[in-house]
Write a protein that holds these residues in place. Structure first.
Motif, PDB file in Angstrom:
ATOM      1  N   LEU A   1      36.121  99.215  37.671  1.00 31.38           N
ATOM      2  CA  LEU A   1      37.027  98.269  37.025  1.00 31.38           C
ATOM      3  C   LEU A   1      38.170  97.861  37.936  1.00 31.38           C
ATOM      4  N   HIS A   2      38.392  98.625  38.991  1.00 33.36           N
ATOM      5  CA  HIS A   2      39.567  98.404  39.833  1.00 33.36           C
ATOM      6  C   HIS A   2      39.225  97.890  41.226  1.00 33.36           C
ATOM      7  N   TYR A   3      37.954  97.621  41.477  1.00 34.85           N
ATOM      8  CA  TYR A   3      37.582  97.047  42.772  1.00 34.85           C
ATOM      9  C   TYR A   3      37.939  95.568  42.761  1.00 34.85           C
ATOM     10  N   PRO A   4      38.807  95.122  43.672  1.00 36.29           N
ATOM     11  CA  PRO A   4      39.303  93.750  43.616  1.00 36.29           C
ATOM     12  C   PRO A   4      38.236  92.687  43.851  1.00 36.29           C
ATOM     13  N   ASP A   5      37.149  93.040  44.529  1.00 42.44           N
ATOM     14  CA  ASP A   5      36.138  92.035  44.863  1.00 42.44           C
ATOM     15  C   ASP A   5      35.078  91.879  43.771  1.00 42.44           C
ATOM     16  N   ALA A   6      35.177  92.645  42.679  1.00 34.74           N
ATOM     17  CA  ALA A   6      34.201  92.551  41.591  1.00 34.74           C
ATOM     18  C   ALA A   6      34.804  91.750  40.448  1.00 34.74           C
ATOM     19  N   GLY A   7      34.128  90.644  40.059  1.00 32.22           N
ATOM     20  CA  GLY A   7      34.569  89.879  38.905  1.00 32.22           C
ATOM     21  C   GLY A   7      34.411  90.695  37.636  1.00 32.22           C
ATOM     22  N   GLY A   8      34.985  90.205  36.541  1.00 35.76           N
ATOM     23  CA  GLY A   8      35.015  90.971  35.303  1.00 35.76           C
ATOM     24  C   GLY A   8      33.659  91.400  34.795  1.00 35.76           C
ATOM     25  N   PHE A   9      32.726  90.428  34.651  1.00 38.48           N
ATOM     26  CA  PHE A   9      31.404  90.786  34.133  1.00 38.48           C
ATOM     27  C   PHE A   9      30.657  91.705  35.095  1.00 38.48           C
ATOM     28  N   MET A  10      30.803  91.456  36.393  1.00 40.36           N
ATOM     29  CA  MET A  10      30.111  92.290  37.373  1.00 40.36           C
ATOM     30  C   MET A  10      30.688  93.704  37.371  1.00 40.36           C
ATOM     31  N   ALA A  11      32.001  93.809  37.178  1.00 36.66           N
ATOM     32  CA  ALA A  11      32.624  95.136  37.097  1.00 36.66           C
ATOM     33  C   ALA A  11      32.061  95.911  35.902  1.00 36.66           C
ATOM     34  N   LEU A  12      31.881  95.227  34.772  1.00 37.90           N
ATOM     35  CA  LEU A  12      31.332  95.881  33.585  1.00 37.90           C
ATOM     36  C   LEU A  12      29.876  96.289  33.810  1.00 37.90           C
ATOM     37  N   SER A  13      29.121  95.437  34.509  1.00 38.83           N
ATOM     38  CA  SER A  13      27.747  95.796  34.862  1.00 38.83           C
ATOM     39  C   SER A  13      27.736  97.057  35.715  1.00 38.83           C
ATOM     40  N   ASN A  14      28.657  97.127  36.660  1.00 39.01           N
ATOM     41  CA  ASN A  14      28.717  98.296  37.544  1.00 39.01           C
ATOM     42  C   ASN A  14      29.168  99.549  36.797  1.00 39.01           C
ATOM     43  N   VAL A  15      30.020  99.378  35.792  1.00 37.46           N
ATOM     44  CA  VAL A  15      30.401 100.519  34.950  1.00 37.46           C
ATOM     45  C   VAL A  15      29.154 101.084  34.274  1.00 37.46           C
TER      46      VAL A  15
ATOM     47  N   ARG B   1      25.396  91.445  34.199  1.00 38.35           N
ATOM     48  CA  ARG B   1      25.114  90.784  35.493  1.00 38.35           C
ATOM     49  C   ARG B   1      24.723  89.330  35.269  1.00 38.35           C
ATOM     50  N   LEU B   2      23.892  89.072  34.267  1.00 39.95           N
ATOM     51  CA  LEU B   2      23.495  87.697  33.982  1.00 39.95           C
ATOM     52  C   LEU B   2      24.693  86.869  33.532  1.00 39.95           C
ATOM     53  N   ALA B   3      25.584  87.486  32.772  1.00 43.01           N
ATOM     54  CA  ALA B   3      26.808  86.778  32.357  1.00 43.01           C
ATOM     55  C   ALA B   3      27.667  86.449  33.567  1.00 43.01           C
ATOM     56  N   ALA B   4      27.711  87.367  34.549  1.00 43.72           N
ATOM     57  CA  ALA B   4      28.474  87.107  35.782  1.00 43.72           C
ATOM     58  C   ALA B   4      27.857  85.960  36.550  1.00 43.72           C
ATOM     59  N   GLU B   5      26.518  85.938  36.630  1.00 41.34           N
ATOM     60  CA  GLU B   5      25.840  84.858  37.358  1.00 41.34           C
ATOM     61  C   GLU B   5      26.058  83.518  36.660  1.00 41.34           C
ATOM     62  N   LYS B   6      26.019  83.512  35.334  1.00 38.75           N
ATOM     63  CA  LYS B   6      26.247  82.287  34.582  1.00 38.75           C
ATOM     64  C   LYS B   6      27.661  81.770  34.778  1.00 38.75           C
ATOM     65  N   GLN B   7      28.612  82.719  34.774  1.00 39.95           N
ATOM     66  CA  GLN B   7      30.013  82.337  34.963  1.00 39.95           C
ATOM     67  C   GLN B   7      30.235  81.751  36.356  1.00 39.95           C
ATOM     68  N   ALA B   8      29.512  82.294  37.351  1.00 41.44           N
ATOM     69  CA  ALA B   8      29.695  81.835  38.730  1.00 41.44           C
ATOM     70  C   ALA B   8      29.038  80.487  38.989  1.00 41.44           C
ATOM     71  N   SER B   9      28.034  80.127  38.184  1.00 43.49           N
ATOM     72  CA  SER B   9      27.276  78.880  38.444  1.00 43.49           C
ATOM     73  C   SER B   9      27.994  77.641  37.902  1.00 43.49           C
TER      74      SER B   9
END
Length: 197
Positions: free
Chosen positions: A73-87, A189-197
């Motif tokens: 949750l605190h890695y600056p290079d991870a967007g919100g949805f991607m951070a949650l995926s990584n959690v 992850r899919l939500a992160a990809e959608k947000q980025a597109s």
């Protein structure tokens, strides 16, 4: 083996024993046998006995779970949805290591015959989960959720994760939690990809 590695090996054997037998069921004799130490040697490491032992092990598990999951949750290079995926992926790794079990969950669900021994550790765990819920909520606000909805979704995320853990135990299928968390991670992850597109 270094002293730190020896302590980590000791802690892991004790954690697995407490997960299997519970606080009351994990006698000092069982804990000593699982660790390969004599009872006297075990008391050397934990002079105040089981209450100090379980408090120390809970702090170790909190640190391990934070590193595996919540640190994302605190890695600056991870967007919100991607951070949650990584959690979610971090939780999957944590549960895989402990065969679909969690000491923190086990301890908060237990009713000990010595509640005064276990209560401080249970309080510690609850406070930590309150803090982790707040961290998840902050990330969800960054994504665009309103604060009340973010707080609710943060609780629901942890409920989904630990519900999968409980269901895996009920079904005697440790892999259940892995499958559930992979699906959850993929949805973020899919939500992160959608947000980025």
């Amino acid at each position: 083996m270094t002293m730190q590695a020896e302590r980590e090996t000791l802690n892991e054997s004790l954690i697995r024993t407490f997960i299997r037998y519970g606080y009351d069921g994990a006698s000092v004799r069982l804990l000593a046998a699982a660790s390969g130490l004599s009872k006297a040697s075990l008391y050397h490491h934990f002079p105040n006995g089981k209450p100090a032992m379980i408090a120390s092990l809970a702090r170790c598990q909190i640190a391990e779970l934070h590193q595996a999951a919540f640190a994302h949750l605190h890695y600056p290079d991870a967007g919100g949805f991607m951070a949650l995926s990584n959690v979610c992926r971090g939780f999957a790794s944590y549960f895989l290591h402990y065969n679909g079990r969690c000491l923190l969950m086990a301890l908060t669900q237990q009713h000990s015959t010595n509640p005064e021994e276990l209560a401080p550790t249970q309080d510690l765990i609850r406070r930590q989960f309150d803090d982790w819920t707040a961290q998840l909520s902050e990330r969800l606000v960054e994504i665009g959720r309103k604060p009340k909805r973010a707080a609710r979704e943060a609780q629901e995320l942890l409920a989904t994760i630990y519900g999968a853990c409980a269901m895996g135990r009920l079904l005697d299928d440790p892999a259940h939690v892995q499958r559930s968390l992979r699906r959850l991670a993929k949805s973020y992850r899919l939500a992160a990809e959608k947000q980025a597109s």
